[in-house]
Design a protein around this motif. Structure first.
Motif, mmCIF file in Angstrom:
data_model
loop_
_atom_site.group_PDB
_atom_site.id
_atom_site.type_symbol
_atom_site.label_atom_id
_atom_site.label_comp_id
_atom_site.label_asym_id
_atom_site.label_seq_id
_atom_site.Cartn_x
_atom_site.Cartn_y
_atom_site.Cartn_z
ATOM 1 N N ALA A 46 48.908 -1.331 12.794
ATOM 2 C CA ALA A 46 47.581 -0.723 12.932
ATOM 3 C C ALA A 46 47.654 0.535 13.792
ATOM 4 O O ALA A 46 46.974 1.526 13.509
ATOM 5 N N LYS A 47 48.480 0.509 14.832
ATOM 6 C CA LYS A 47 48.652 1.700 15.670
ATOM 7 C C LYS A 47 49.231 2.862 14.879
ATOM 8 O O LYS A 47 48.889 4.011 15.109
ATOM 9 N N GLU A 48 50.104 2.547 13.934
ATOM 10 C CA GLU A 48 50.723 3.585 13.112
ATOM 11 C C GLU A 48 49.754 4.155 12.084
ATOM 12 O O GLU A 48 49.824 5.337 11.753
ATOM 13 N N LEU A 49 48.860 3.310 11.565
ATOM 14 C CA LEU A 49 48.025 3.714 10.438
ATOM 15 C C LEU A 49 46.569 4.007 10.789
ATOM 16 O O LEU A 49 45.871 4.648 10.004
ATOM 17 N N HIS A 50 46.091 3.539 11.923
ATOM 18 C CA HIS A 50 44.670 3.693 12.252
ATOM 19 C C HIS A 50 44.309 5.170 12.383
ATOM 20 O O HIS A 50 45.032 5.942 13.010
ATOM 21 N N PRO A 51 43.177 5.573 11.817
ATOM 22 C CA PRO A 51 42.777 6.987 11.866
ATOM 23 C C PRO A 51 42.635 7.552 13.283
ATOM 24 O O PRO A 51 42.879 8.727 13.505
ATOM 25 N N ASP A 52 42.262 6.726 14.252
ATOM 26 C CA ASP A 52 42.079 7.205 15.618
ATOM 27 C C ASP A 52 43.382 7.336 16.396
ATOM 28 O O ASP A 52 43.436 8.056 17.387
#
Length: 85
Positions: A46-52
């Motif tokens: 999620a850290k790699e892919l999250h927009p923020d």
């Protein structure tokens, strides 16, 4: 109602099995992973892919879709009852 019971369930069960396998692949974990391992893998991806938090300023459509698939996979695998139906 007898027509419903007479239909074979194998195609539906096969689809569920394939869907679960896909969830494990998306998270990059083994099917025997514990709840803690599932959560750890989800947070890392999620850290790699999250927009923020993604490294790039403008996310591509593919990256956005990959993030949504990741969230769906995590929701399925983190729900113990849905995981082992």
């Amino acid at each position: 109602s007898s027509r419903i019971l007479s239909r074979p369930l194998w195609p539906a069960l096969d689809w569920v099995r394939q869907s679960l396998e896909n969830c494990y692949q998306i998270l990059g974990i083994h099917p025997t992973a514990s709840a803690a391992e599932i959560k750890r893998a989800y947070r890392k991806k999620a850290k790699e892919l999250h927009p923020d938090t993604a490294d790039t300023n403008a996310l591509s459509k593919e990256q956005t879709e990959a993030f949504h698939r990741l969230v769906q996979a995590y929701e399925i695998l983190s729900d113990f009852q849905r995981r082992f139906q």
